[in-house]
Design an enzyme around this catalytic site. Sequence first.
Site, PDB file in Angstrom:
ATOM      1  N   SER A  36      45.673  32.974  33.579  1.00 51.36           N
ATOM      2  CA  SER A  36      44.438  32.868  34.343  1.00 51.36           C
ATOM      3  C   SER A  36      43.449  31.831  33.838  1.00 51.36           C
ATOM      4  CB  SER A  36      43.742  34.238  34.393  1.00 51.36           C
ATOM      5  OG  SER A  36      44.490  35.130  35.177  1.00 51.36           O
ATOM      6  N   LYS A  53      32.779  33.497  33.936  1.00 56.44           N
ATOM      7  CA  LYS A  53      33.577  34.292  34.874  1.00 56.44           C
ATOM      8  C   LYS A  53      32.904  35.646  35.105  1.00 56.44           C
ATOM      9  CE  LYS A  53      38.496  35.616  35.368  1.00 56.44           C
ATOM     10  NZ  LYS A  53      39.806  35.526  34.675  1.00 56.44           N
ATOM     11  N   SER A  79      43.102  33.664  37.559  1.00 56.58           N
ATOM     12  CA  SER A  79      41.925  34.294  38.148  1.00 56.58           C
ATOM     13  C   SER A  79      40.598  33.696  37.669  1.00 56.58           C
ATOM     14  CB  SER A  79      41.926  35.798  37.833  1.00 56.58           C
ATOM     15  OG  SER A  79      41.800  36.023  36.420  1.00 56.58           O
TER      16      SER A  79
END
Length: 594
Positions: A305, A209, A281
Amino acid sequence: MPDKTAQARSRRTFLKLVPATIGAGMAVPTSNAARPEPAGVTKDDLEAAERLIGISFNDSEREIMRQNVAANRDHFEAIRRLPIGYDVEPAFTFKPYRRPSHNLRTSAGGATPNARLRVDRPNASARPSDEDLAFMPVTSLAALVESRVISSRELTELYLARLKRYGDGLHCVVTLTEDLARDQAAQADREIRSGRYRGPLHGIPYGIKDLFATKGIRTTWGAKPYENEIPTADATAVERLRDAGAVLAAKLSTGELAYGDVWFGGRTRNPWNVERGSSGSSAGPAAATAAGLVGFAVGTETGGSIISPAHTCGVVGLRPTYGRISRQGVMTLRWTMDKVGPLARSAEDCAVVLNALYGPDGRDETVVDLPFVWDRSLSLAGLRVGFLEDEFNAATGDGTEDERRRWPAQKRVLAAALDALRGAGARLEPVTLPDFPVRAMYAVLNAEAGAAFDDMIRAGKVNELAGKGANDRANQLRISRLIPAVEYVRAQRARTLLGQRMEDVMSECDVFLAPSTSQSVTTTNLTGHPAVTVNAGFAERLPVGLMVTGRLYDEATVLGVAAAYERARSAIEDRPRLTGPTGSGGAGHPHRHP
Protein backbone atom coordinates in the site's frame (compact mmCIF):
# COMPACT_ATOMS: atom_id res chain seq x y z
CA MET A 1 -10.05 -3.62 36.80
CA PRO A 2 -7.85 -3.55 33.68
CA ASP A 3 -4.12 -3.07 34.03
CA LYS A 4 -3.71 0.67 33.29
CA THR A 5 0.05 0.37 32.84
CA ALA A 6 -0.39 -2.31 30.20
CA GLN A 7 -3.05 -0.22 28.50
CA ALA A 8 -0.73 2.77 28.38
CA ARG A 9 1.92 0.69 26.65
CA SER A 10 -0.49 -0.79 24.14
CA ARG A 11 0.28 -0.08 20.48
CA ARG A 12 -3.32 0.25 19.49
CA THR A 13 -4.89 3.10 21.46
CA PHE A 14 -7.39 4.21 18.86
CA LEU A 15 -10.44 3.66 21.04
CA LYS A 16 -8.76 5.81 23.66
CA LEU A 17 -8.34 8.45 20.97
CA VAL A 18 -11.93 8.56 19.72
CA PRO A 19 -15.33 9.02 21.36
CA ALA A 20 -17.07 5.96 22.70
CA THR A 21 -19.33 5.95 19.67
CA ILE A 22 -17.00 3.60 17.81
CA GLY A 23 -16.90 1.27 20.75
CA ALA A 24 -20.64 1.45 21.31
CA GLY A 25 -21.95 2.07 17.82
CA MET A 26 -19.49 0.07 15.75
CA ALA A 27 -18.05 -2.62 17.97
CA VAL A 28 -21.26 -3.99 19.50
CA PRO A 29 -23.20 -6.49 17.38
CA THR A 30 -26.92 -7.08 17.50
CA SER A 31 -27.82 -8.08 21.07
CA ASN A 32 -28.13 -11.76 21.88
CA ALA A 33 -31.72 -11.24 23.04
CA ALA A 34 -32.74 -10.23 19.53
CA ARG A 35 -31.11 -13.20 17.86
CA PRO A 36 -32.66 -16.68 17.53
CA GLU A 37 -31.07 -19.45 19.57
CA PRO A 38 -28.68 -21.40 17.32
CA ALA A 39 -29.83 -24.86 16.33
CA GLY A 40 -27.90 -27.94 17.33
CA VAL A 41 -24.96 -29.10 15.25
CA THR A 42 -25.78 -31.95 12.87
CA LYS A 43 -23.56 -34.35 10.97
CA ASP A 44 -24.69 -32.59 7.78
CA ASP A 45 -23.44 -29.30 9.21
CA LEU A 46 -20.04 -30.82 9.87
CA GLU A 47 -19.87 -32.38 6.43
CA ALA A 48 -20.66 -29.02 4.82
CA ALA A 49 -17.96 -27.32 6.90
CA GLU A 50 -15.48 -30.02 5.92
CA ARG A 51 -16.13 -29.32 2.26
CA LEU A 52 -15.37 -25.63 2.85
CA ILE A 53 -12.00 -26.28 4.50
CA GLY A 54 -10.96 -29.29 2.38
CA ILE A 55 -10.87 -31.95 5.12
CA SER A 56 -13.01 -35.08 5.40
CA PHE A 57 -14.13 -37.20 8.37
CA ASN A 58 -16.44 -40.23 8.43
CA ASP A 59 -19.90 -40.43 10.00
CA SER A 60 -18.75 -42.09 13.22
CA GLU A 61 -16.12 -39.40 13.70
CA ARG A 62 -18.69 -36.70 13.02
CA GLU A 63 -21.05 -38.17 15.60
CA ILE A 64 -18.33 -37.99 18.25
CA MET A 65 -17.45 -34.44 17.20
CA ARG A 66 -21.00 -33.00 17.23
CA GLN A 67 -21.42 -32.17 20.92
CA ASN A 68 -17.92 -30.75 21.23
CA VAL A 69 -18.36 -28.52 18.19
CA ALA A 70 -21.61 -27.23 19.68
CA ALA A 71 -19.81 -26.59 22.97
CA ASN A 72 -17.10 -24.69 21.09
CA ARG A 73 -19.78 -22.50 19.56
CA ASP A 74 -20.88 -21.63 23.07
CA HIS A 75 -17.27 -20.78 23.85
CA PHE A 76 -17.17 -18.50 20.80
CA GLU A 77 -20.29 -16.70 22.03
CA ALA A 78 -18.89 -16.31 25.55
CA ILE A 79 -15.76 -14.61 24.18
CA ARG A 80 -17.81 -12.47 21.81
CA ARG A 81 -19.79 -11.10 24.75
CA LEU A 82 -16.56 -9.90 26.35
CA PRO A 83 -15.95 -6.20 25.58
CA ILE A 84 -12.56 -5.92 23.84
CA GLY A 85 -11.44 -2.43 22.86
CA TYR A 86 -9.90 -1.75 19.48
CA ASP A 87 -6.60 -0.98 21.18
CA VAL A 88 -6.12 -4.52 22.53
CA GLU A 89 -3.62 -6.62 20.58
CA PRO A 90 -3.49 -10.42 20.38
CA ALA A 91 -1.13 -12.04 22.86
CA PHE A 92 1.66 -12.44 20.32
CA THR A 93 3.87 -10.23 18.16
CA PHE A 94 5.86 -10.69 14.96
CA LYS A 95 9.60 -10.16 14.95
CA PRO A 96 11.36 -10.24 11.56
CA TYR A 97 13.88 -13.07 11.38
CA ARG A 98 17.45 -11.76 11.10
CA ARG A 99 20.62 -13.80 11.23
CA PRO A 100 23.05 -12.55 13.91
CA SER A 101 25.78 -12.50 11.27
CA HIS A 102 23.89 -9.88 9.23
CA ASN A 103 25.33 -6.75 10.81
CA LEU A 104 23.76 -3.42 9.99
CA ARG A 105 25.70 -0.97 7.85
CA THR A 106 25.26 1.66 10.58
CA SER A 107 27.00 2.82 13.70
CA ALA A 108 26.24 1.26 17.06
CA GLY A 109 23.68 2.74 19.41
CA GLY A 110 19.96 3.24 19.62
CA ALA A 111 17.36 5.31 17.80
CA THR A 112 17.72 9.10 17.83
CA PRO A 113 14.59 10.38 16.04
CA ASN A 114 14.85 13.86 14.58
CA ALA A 115 18.62 14.00 15.06
CA ARG A 116 20.48 16.30 12.69
CA LEU A 117 21.06 14.88 9.21
CA ARG A 118 23.56 15.86 6.57
CA VAL A 119 21.34 16.52 3.57
CA ASP A 120 21.53 18.36 0.27
CA ARG A 121 21.44 22.14 0.76
CA PRO A 122 20.85 23.81 -2.61
CA ASN A 123 21.38 27.51 -3.20
CA ALA A 124 18.44 29.36 -1.69
CA SER A 125 19.10 32.96 -2.72
CA ALA A 126 16.08 33.60 -4.97
CA ARG A 127 12.40 32.80 -4.60
CA PRO A 128 11.19 30.29 -7.23
CA SER A 129 7.80 30.54 -8.89
CA ASP A 130 4.81 29.06 -7.10
CA GLU A 131 4.63 26.24 -9.66
CA ASP A 132 8.27 25.35 -9.10
CA LEU A 133 7.88 25.56 -5.33
CA ALA A 134 4.94 23.15 -5.39
CA PHE A 135 7.05 20.36 -6.90
CA MET A 136 10.35 20.94 -5.11
CA PRO A 137 11.75 18.21 -2.87
CA VAL A 138 11.70 18.77 0.87
CA THR A 139 15.44 19.40 0.99
CA SER A 140 15.10 22.34 -1.41
CA LEU A 141 12.04 23.72 0.38
CA ALA A 142 13.88 23.41 3.69
CA ALA A 143 16.79 25.53 2.44
CA LEU A 144 14.37 28.25 1.32
CA VAL A 145 12.46 28.23 4.61
CA GLU A 146 15.54 28.13 6.83
CA SER A 147 17.15 31.05 4.95
CA ARG A 148 13.78 32.88 5.05
CA VAL A 149 13.64 33.31 1.28
CA ILE A 150 10.08 32.05 1.75
CA SER A 151 8.11 31.77 4.96
CA SER A 152 6.31 28.68 6.15
CA ARG A 153 3.09 30.69 6.03
CA GLU A 154 3.61 31.49 2.33
CA LEU A 155 4.40 27.87 1.54
CA THR A 156 1.40 26.67 3.54
CA GLU A 157 -0.99 29.03 1.75
CA LEU A 158 0.42 27.86 -1.59
CA TYR A 159 -0.26 24.21 -0.76
CA LEU A 160 -3.66 24.90 0.79
CA ALA A 161 -4.67 26.68 -2.41
CA ARG A 162 -3.53 23.73 -4.52
CA LEU A 163 -5.31 21.25 -2.23
CA LYS A 164 -8.53 23.21 -2.72
CA ARG A 165 -8.04 23.59 -6.46
CA TYR A 166 -7.05 20.03 -7.35
CA GLY A 167 -7.88 17.85 -4.34
CA ASP A 168 -11.56 17.39 -5.04
CA GLY A 169 -11.03 16.47 -8.69
CA LEU A 170 -8.41 13.90 -7.72
CA HIS A 171 -10.58 12.67 -4.81
CA CYS A 172 -7.45 12.63 -2.68
CA VAL A 173 -8.40 15.00 0.17
CA VAL A 174 -10.70 13.93 2.98
CA THR A 175 -10.22 16.83 5.39
CA LEU A 176 -8.37 20.12 4.97
CA THR A 177 -6.79 21.21 8.26
CA GLU A 178 -6.59 24.89 7.36
CA ASP A 179 -6.60 26.57 10.77
CA LEU A 180 -4.21 24.04 12.27
CA ALA A 181 -1.86 24.44 9.30
CA ARG A 182 -1.87 28.21 9.58
CA ASP A 183 -1.22 28.07 13.31
CA GLN A 184 1.64 25.59 12.89
CA ALA A 185 3.13 27.64 10.04
CA ALA A 186 2.99 30.83 12.09
CA GLN A 187 4.70 29.05 14.97
CA ALA A 188 7.39 27.72 12.63
CA ASP A 189 8.07 31.22 11.29
CA ARG A 190 8.37 32.64 14.81
CA GLU A 191 10.79 29.91 15.85
CA ILE A 192 12.93 30.26 12.72
CA ARG A 193 13.12 34.04 13.12
CA SER A 194 14.28 33.54 16.70
CA GLY A 195 17.01 31.10 15.65
CA ARG A 196 15.32 27.92 16.83
CA TYR A 197 15.50 25.83 13.66
CA ARG A 198 14.33 22.25 14.20
CA GLY A 199 15.62 20.70 10.99
CA PRO A 200 14.61 20.10 7.36
CA LEU A 201 10.92 19.43 8.09
CA HIS A 202 10.49 22.68 10.00
CA GLY A 203 7.73 24.69 8.36
CA ILE A 204 7.11 22.14 5.57
CA PRO A 205 3.42 21.35 4.87
CA TYR A 206 2.50 17.66 4.59
CA GLY A 207 -0.49 15.35 4.33
CA ILE A 208 -1.20 12.12 6.16
CA LYS A 209 -3.25 9.06 5.26
CA ASP A 210 -6.67 9.24 6.87
CA LEU A 211 -6.19 6.29 9.17
CA PHE A 212 -3.80 8.13 11.51
CA ALA A 213 -5.54 9.54 14.58
CA THR A 214 -5.52 13.34 14.70
CA LYS A 215 -6.73 15.14 17.82
CA GLY A 216 -10.01 16.92 17.21
CA ILE A 217 -9.93 16.14 13.49
CA ARG A 218 -12.05 13.38 12.04
CA THR A 219 -10.32 10.16 11.09
CA THR A 220 -12.49 8.14 8.73
CA TRP A 221 -10.40 5.14 7.66
CA GLY A 222 -11.92 5.76 4.22
CA ALA A 223 -15.06 3.92 5.32
CA LYS A 224 -18.61 5.26 5.64
CA PRO A 225 -19.24 3.69 9.07
CA TYR A 226 -16.37 5.75 10.51
CA GLU A 227 -16.99 8.93 8.51
CA ASN A 228 -17.54 11.22 11.49
CA GLU A 229 -15.28 9.75 14.16
CA ILE A 230 -13.08 12.30 15.94
CA PRO A 231 -10.05 11.17 18.00
CA THR A 232 -9.09 12.87 21.22
CA ALA A 233 -5.31 12.48 20.78
CA ASP A 234 -2.75 12.23 18.01
CA ALA A 235 -1.02 9.14 16.67
CA THR A 236 2.69 8.91 17.45
CA ALA A 237 3.57 9.73 13.82
CA VAL A 238 1.56 12.96 14.02
CA GLU A 239 3.22 13.86 17.33
CA ARG A 240 6.70 13.28 15.94
CA LEU A 241 6.11 15.32 12.82
CA ARG A 242 4.78 18.13 14.97
CA ASP A 243 7.92 17.90 17.09
CA ALA A 244 9.98 18.18 13.89
CA GLY A 245 8.10 21.38 13.04
CA ALA A 246 6.15 20.00 10.06
CA VAL A 247 2.79 21.58 9.15
CA LEU A 248 -0.25 19.30 8.78
CA ALA A 249 -2.24 20.58 5.80
CA ALA A 250 -4.63 17.70 5.04
CA LYS A 251 -5.90 14.24 5.87
CA LEU A 252 -5.52 12.34 2.60
CA SER A 253 -7.63 9.53 1.21
CA THR A 254 -7.14 5.86 1.93
CA GLY A 255 -8.96 3.04 0.23
CA GLU A 256 -11.67 1.97 2.64
CA LEU A 257 -10.21 0.14 5.62
CA ALA A 258 -6.84 0.28 3.83
CA TYR A 259 -7.82 -1.50 0.61
CA GLY A 260 -7.47 -0.16 -2.93
CA ASP A 261 -8.08 3.42 -4.04
CA VAL A 262 -11.88 3.56 -3.56
CA TRP A 263 -13.22 5.26 -0.45
CA PHE A 264 -16.61 6.69 0.48
CA GLY A 265 -15.73 9.89 -1.41
CA GLY A 266 -14.97 8.14 -4.69
CA ARG A 267 -11.93 6.70 -6.40
CA THR A 268 -8.64 8.53 -5.88
CA ARG A 269 -7.32 9.45 -9.31
CA ASN A 270 -3.88 9.32 -10.82
CA PRO A 271 -2.57 12.85 -11.53
CA TRP A 272 -0.80 11.57 -14.66
CA ASN A 273 -4.08 10.30 -16.11
CA VAL A 274 -7.22 11.15 -14.19
CA GLU A 275 -9.15 8.44 -16.01
CA ARG A 276 -7.13 5.95 -13.96
CA GLY A 277 -7.00 5.25 -10.26
CA SER A 278 -3.94 5.90 -8.13
CA SER A 279 -3.77 2.37 -6.72
CA GLY A 280 -3.91 1.93 -2.97
CA SER A 281 -4.32 2.02 -0.19
CA SER A 282 -2.03 5.04 0.41
CA ALA A 283 -3.85 6.49 -2.58
CA GLY A 284 -4.24 10.06 -1.35
CA PRO A 285 -0.65 10.46 -0.12
CA ALA A 286 0.70 9.25 -3.48
CA ALA A 287 -1.66 11.36 -5.62
CA ALA A 288 -1.23 14.51 -3.53
CA THR A 289 2.56 14.25 -3.52
CA ALA A 290 2.68 13.63 -7.27
CA ALA A 291 0.34 16.57 -7.94
CA GLY A 292 2.37 19.01 -5.83
CA LEU A 293 -0.40 19.47 -3.25
CA VAL A 294 1.88 18.80 -0.24
CA GLY A 295 5.61 18.79 0.41
CA PHE A 296 5.50 15.12 1.43
CA ALA A 297 3.04 12.61 2.84
CA VAL A 298 2.87 9.65 5.20
CA GLY A 299 1.11 6.37 4.49
CA THR A 300 0.98 2.75 5.59
CA GLU A 301 1.65 -0.62 3.99
CA THR A 302 0.55 -4.15 4.78
CA GLY A 303 0.88 -5.82 1.39
CA GLY A 304 1.91 -3.09 -1.07
CA SER A 305 0.00 0.00 0.00
CA ILE A 306 3.00 2.35 -0.19
CA ILE A 307 4.98 0.73 -3.00
CA SER A 308 2.04 0.33 -5.40
CA PRO A 309 0.52 3.84 -5.30
CA ALA A 310 3.97 5.47 -5.19
CA HIS A 311 4.96 3.53 -8.33
CA THR A 312 1.62 4.26 -9.99
CA CYS A 313 1.82 8.01 -9.28
CA GLY A 314 5.56 8.35 -9.97
CA VAL A 315 6.78 9.38 -6.51
CA VAL A 316 9.25 7.85 -4.08
CA GLY A 317 7.70 5.57 -1.48
CA LEU A 318 9.58 3.94 1.41
CA ARG A 319 8.25 0.90 3.20
CA PRO A 320 10.51 0.63 6.25
CA THR A 321 11.31 -2.57 8.09
CA TYR A 322 8.45 -3.94 10.17
CA GLY A 323 8.92 -2.46 13.64
CA ARG A 324 10.81 0.67 12.58
CA ILE A 325 8.02 3.22 13.16
CA SER A 326 5.32 3.20 15.81
CA ARG A 327 1.79 2.42 14.68
CA GLN A 328 0.20 3.73 17.86
CA GLY A 329 -3.00 5.53 16.90
CA VAL A 330 -3.07 3.98 13.41
CA MET A 331 -5.91 1.80 12.16
CA THR A 332 -5.04 -1.87 12.49
CA LEU A 333 -5.36 -4.11 9.47
CA ARG A 334 -2.95 -6.90 10.36
CA TRP A 335 -1.08 -6.62 13.63
CA THR A 336 1.88 -8.64 12.41
CA MET A 337 2.29 -6.85 9.07
CA ASP A 338 1.29 -3.16 9.26
CA LYS A 339 4.04 -0.59 8.61
CA VAL A 340 4.23 3.23 8.46
CA GLY A 341 6.32 5.03 5.83
CA PRO A 342 6.81 8.24 3.83
CA LEU A 343 5.92 9.18 0.25
CA ALA A 344 7.93 12.06 -1.19
CA ARG A 345 9.62 13.48 -4.27
CA SER A 346 13.12 12.12 -3.64
CA ALA A 347 14.88 9.32 -1.81
CA GLU A 348 16.60 11.84 0.43
CA ASP A 349 13.24 13.33 1.35
CA CYS A 350 12.16 9.88 2.51
CA ALA A 351 15.34 9.67 4.62
CA VAL A 352 14.48 13.00 6.23
CA VAL A 353 10.92 11.91 7.08
CA LEU A 354 12.04 8.48 8.32
CA ASN A 355 14.54 10.23 10.57
CA ALA A 356 11.70 12.12 12.24
CA LEU A 357 9.37 9.12 12.62
CA TYR A 358 11.44 6.09 13.59
CA GLY A 359 12.33 4.69 17.00
CA PRO A 360 10.49 3.49 20.14
CA ASP A 361 7.68 5.50 21.67
CA GLY A 362 6.95 3.27 24.69
CA ARG A 363 3.53 2.38 23.27
CA ASP A 364 4.11 0.17 20.23
CA GLU A 365 6.17 -2.67 21.64
CA THR A 366 7.17 -3.99 18.21
CA VAL A 367 9.39 -0.95 17.54
CA VAL A 368 13.12 -1.64 17.72
CA ASP A 369 15.71 0.64 19.31
CA LEU A 370 18.20 0.71 16.44
CA PRO A 371 19.94 3.65 14.74
CA PHE A 372 19.30 5.16 11.34
CA VAL A 373 22.44 6.76 9.89
CA TRP A 374 21.98 8.54 6.56
CA ASP A 375 24.83 8.71 4.04
CA ARG A 376 23.68 10.64 0.97
CA SER A 377 26.96 9.95 -0.85
CA LEU A 378 26.83 6.15 -0.58
CA SER A 379 29.00 4.54 -3.27
CA LEU A 380 27.48 1.78 -5.38
CA ALA A 381 30.91 0.38 -6.17
CA GLY A 382 31.30 -1.11 -2.70
CA LEU A 383 27.92 -2.82 -2.61
CA ARG A 384 26.66 -6.21 -3.69
CA VAL A 385 23.61 -5.39 -5.80
CA GLY A 386 21.37 -8.24 -6.86
CA PHE A 387 18.48 -8.14 -9.31
CA LEU A 388 15.54 -10.41 -10.09
CA GLU A 389 16.58 -11.10 -13.67
CA ASP A 390 13.43 -12.94 -14.73
CA GLU A 391 11.21 -10.08 -13.64
CA PHE A 392 13.11 -7.60 -15.79
CA ASN A 393 12.74 -9.91 -18.80
CA ALA A 394 9.06 -10.81 -18.61
CA ALA A 395 5.87 -9.43 -17.07
CA THR A 396 5.21 -10.85 -13.60
CA GLY A 397 2.12 -12.19 -11.94
CA ASP A 398 -1.42 -12.34 -13.24
CA GLY A 399 -1.51 -8.87 -14.74
CA THR A 400 -4.47 -7.33 -16.49
CA GLU A 401 -4.69 -7.17 -20.28
CA ASP A 402 -3.76 -3.48 -20.06
CA GLU A 403 -0.66 -4.30 -17.96
CA ARG A 404 0.43 -6.99 -20.40
CA ARG A 405 -0.03 -4.58 -23.30
CA ARG A 406 2.13 -1.93 -21.62
CA TRP A 407 4.89 -4.36 -20.61
CA PRO A 408 7.18 -3.94 -23.67
CA ALA A 409 7.41 -0.18 -23.07
CA GLN A 410 7.91 -0.72 -19.34
CA LYS A 411 10.62 -3.27 -20.03
CA ARG A 412 12.61 -0.70 -22.03
CA VAL A 413 12.37 1.82 -19.18
CA LEU A 414 13.50 -0.76 -16.62
CA ALA A 415 16.38 -1.90 -18.81
CA ALA A 416 17.56 1.70 -19.05
CA ALA A 417 17.34 1.97 -15.26
CA LEU A 418 19.64 -1.02 -14.81
CA ASP A 419 22.06 0.44 -17.34
CA ALA A 420 22.11 3.73 -15.41
CA LEU A 421 23.02 1.89 -12.23
CA ARG A 422 25.76 -0.04 -13.99
CA GLY A 423 27.08 3.25 -15.33
CA ALA A 424 27.16 4.59 -11.76
CA GLY A 425 29.40 1.74 -10.65
CA ALA A 426 26.97 -0.97 -9.59
CA ARG A 427 27.85 -4.58 -10.39
CA LEU A 428 24.56 -6.42 -10.81
CA GLU A 429 24.29 -10.11 -10.02
CA PRO A 430 21.15 -12.21 -10.51
CA VAL A 431 19.44 -13.47 -7.35
CA THR A 432 16.49 -15.80 -6.90
CA LEU A 433 13.79 -15.52 -4.26
CA PRO A 434 12.59 -18.52 -2.23
CA ASP A 435 9.93 -20.67 -3.88
CA PHE A 436 7.10 -20.24 -1.38
CA PRO A 437 3.30 -19.97 -1.74
CA VAL A 438 3.43 -16.35 -0.58
CA ARG A 439 0.07 -15.34 -2.01
CA ALA A 440 -1.59 -18.20 -0.16
CA MET A 441 0.20 -17.27 3.06
CA TYR A 442 -0.84 -13.63 2.71
CA ALA A 443 -4.47 -14.63 2.08
CA VAL A 444 -4.60 -16.86 5.17
CA LEU A 445 -3.13 -14.08 7.31
CA ASN A 446 -6.22 -12.07 6.40
CA ALA A 447 -7.67 -13.75 9.48
CA GLU A 448 -6.06 -10.88 11.38
CA ALA A 449 -8.16 -8.34 9.50
CA GLY A 450 -11.24 -10.39 10.24
CA ALA A 451 -10.36 -10.33 13.93
CA ALA A 452 -9.61 -6.59 13.89
CA PHE A 453 -13.06 -5.83 12.43
CA ASP A 454 -14.93 -8.75 13.99
CA ASP A 455 -17.45 -6.58 15.83
CA MET A 456 -18.23 -4.60 12.69
CA ILE A 457 -18.72 -7.78 10.66
CA ARG A 458 -21.10 -9.32 13.20
CA ALA A 459 -23.03 -6.05 13.52
CA GLY A 460 -23.65 -6.03 9.75
CA LYS A 461 -21.92 -2.65 9.35
CA VAL A 462 -19.60 -4.22 6.78
CA ASN A 463 -22.47 -3.88 4.31
CA GLU A 464 -22.09 -0.08 4.46
CA LEU A 465 -18.69 -0.21 2.76
CA ALA A 466 -18.51 1.20 -0.77
CA GLY A 467 -16.73 -1.73 -2.43
CA LYS A 468 -19.23 -4.45 -3.30
CA GLY A 469 -17.05 -6.74 -5.45
CA ALA A 470 -15.66 -10.16 -4.64
CA ASN A 471 -12.17 -8.74 -4.04
CA ASP A 472 -13.22 -5.63 -2.12
CA ARG A 473 -12.76 -5.16 1.61
CA ALA A 474 -16.29 -6.09 2.70
CA ASN A 475 -16.17 -9.53 1.11
CA GLN A 476 -12.58 -10.09 2.26
CA LEU A 477 -13.70 -9.51 5.84
CA ARG A 478 -16.68 -11.83 5.48
CA ILE A 479 -14.64 -14.75 4.17
CA SER A 480 -11.96 -14.19 6.80
CA ARG A 481 -14.43 -15.72 9.24
CA LEU A 482 -13.97 -19.03 7.44
CA ILE A 483 -10.18 -19.25 7.89
CA PRO A 484 -9.53 -21.97 10.50
CA ALA A 485 -7.21 -21.08 13.37
CA VAL A 486 -5.04 -24.10 12.58
CA GLU A 487 -4.45 -22.83 9.04
CA TYR A 488 -3.62 -19.35 10.33
CA VAL A 489 -1.03 -20.72 12.74
CA ARG A 490 0.42 -22.95 10.05
CA ALA A 491 0.78 -19.94 7.74
CA GLN A 492 2.66 -18.12 10.50
CA ARG A 493 4.96 -21.13 10.89
CA ALA A 494 5.57 -21.10 7.13
CA ARG A 495 6.34 -17.41 7.50
CA THR A 496 9.16 -18.24 9.91
CA LEU A 497 10.68 -20.52 7.29
CA LEU A 498 10.25 -17.84 4.62
CA GLY A 499 12.09 -15.35 6.82
CA GLN A 500 14.98 -17.77 7.18
CA ARG A 501 15.14 -18.34 3.42
CA MET A 502 15.06 -14.60 2.75
CA GLU A 503 18.00 -14.13 5.09
CA ASP A 504 19.85 -16.68 2.94
CA VAL A 505 19.11 -14.46 -0.08
CA MET A 506 20.26 -11.33 1.75
CA SER A 507 23.53 -13.05 2.67
CA GLU A 508 24.34 -12.88 -1.07
CA CYS A 509 23.63 -9.17 -1.54
CA ASP A 510 23.20 -5.89 0.29
CA VAL A 511 20.16 -4.93 -1.78
CA PHE A 512 18.29 -6.35 -4.75
CA LEU A 513 16.43 -4.64 -7.57
CA ALA A 514 13.05 -5.50 -9.05
CA PRO A 515 10.21 -3.82 -10.93
CA SER A 516 7.86 -2.17 -8.45
CA THR A 517 5.15 -4.60 -9.57
CA SER A 518 7.33 -7.49 -8.42
CA GLN A 519 5.94 -10.51 -6.64
CA SER A 520 8.67 -9.83 -4.09
CA VAL A 521 6.46 -7.05 -2.69
CA THR A 522 4.29 -9.73 -1.07
CA THR A 523 7.27 -11.84 -0.03
CA THR A 524 9.07 -9.02 1.71
CA ASN A 525 5.94 -7.70 3.38
CA LEU A 526 5.61 -11.13 4.96
CA THR A 527 9.26 -11.14 6.08
CA GLY A 528 9.38 -7.47 7.11
CA HIS A 529 12.22 -6.30 4.82
CA PRO A 530 12.45 -2.63 3.79
CA ALA A 531 11.96 -1.45 0.21
CA VAL A 532 11.74 1.80 -1.71
CA THR A 533 10.27 2.54 -5.14
CA VAL A 534 11.57 5.36 -7.35
CA ASN A 535 10.29 6.59 -10.69
CA ALA A 536 12.39 5.14 -13.51
CA GLY A 537 10.57 6.91 -16.33
CA PHE A 538 7.33 6.60 -18.29
CA ALA A 539 5.60 4.09 -20.52
CA GLU A 540 2.67 5.54 -22.44
CA ARG A 541 2.85 8.60 -20.18
CA LEU A 542 2.37 6.54 -17.01
CA PRO A 543 5.15 6.16 -14.42
CA VAL A 544 7.27 3.01 -14.18
CA GLY A 545 8.74 2.16 -10.80
CA LEU A 546 12.09 0.60 -9.89
CA MET A 547 12.19 -1.03 -6.46
CA VAL A 548 15.22 -1.46 -4.17
CA THR A 549 14.84 -3.99 -1.34
CA GLY A 550 17.40 -4.40 1.43
CA ARG A 551 18.33 -6.00 4.70
CA LEU A 552 16.23 -5.70 7.81
CA TYR A 553 16.62 -2.31 9.54
CA ASP A 554 19.04 -1.15 6.83
CA GLU A 555 16.90 1.57 5.26
CA ALA A 556 20.02 3.73 4.98
CA THR A 557 21.52 1.48 2.31
CA VAL A 558 18.19 1.01 0.52
CA LEU A 559 17.67 4.77 0.33
CA GLY A 560 21.32 5.36 -0.51
CA VAL A 561 21.05 3.13 -3.58
CA ALA A 562 17.81 4.85 -4.59
CA ALA A 563 19.46 8.26 -4.25
CA ALA A 564 22.45 7.09 -6.30
CA TYR A 565 20.06 5.95 -9.02
CA GLU A 566 18.28 9.32 -8.99
CA ARG A 567 21.62 11.04 -9.57
CA ALA A 568 22.55 8.63 -12.38
CA ARG A 569 19.31 8.46 -14.35
CA SER A 570 18.44 10.65 -17.30
CA ALA A 571 16.19 13.63 -16.64
CA ILE A 572 12.53 12.67 -16.43
CA GLU A 573 9.34 14.69 -16.26
CA ASP A 574 8.64 15.46 -12.62
CA ARG A 575 5.17 16.96 -12.66
CA PRO A 576 1.82 16.02 -14.20
CA ARG A 577 -0.19 18.50 -16.24
CA LEU A 578 -3.06 19.47 -13.98
CA THR A 579 -5.93 21.51 -15.37
CA GLY A 580 -8.07 22.16 -12.32
CA PRO A 581 -11.04 20.25 -10.92
CA THR A 582 -11.75 17.09 -12.89
CA GLY A 583 -14.93 15.92 -11.25
CA SER A 584 -17.95 17.06 -9.28
CA GLY A 585 -17.91 17.57 -5.54
CA GLY A 586 -20.51 15.44 -3.82
CA ALA A 587 -19.23 12.97 -1.26
CA GLY A 588 -15.67 13.54 -2.34
CA HIS A 589 -15.65 17.26 -1.55
CA PRO A 590 -12.96 17.78 1.10
CA HIS A 591 -14.19 18.61 4.60
CA ARG A 592 -12.78 21.85 6.00
CA HIS A 593 -11.60 21.47 9.55
CA PRO A 594 -11.90 24.79 11.37
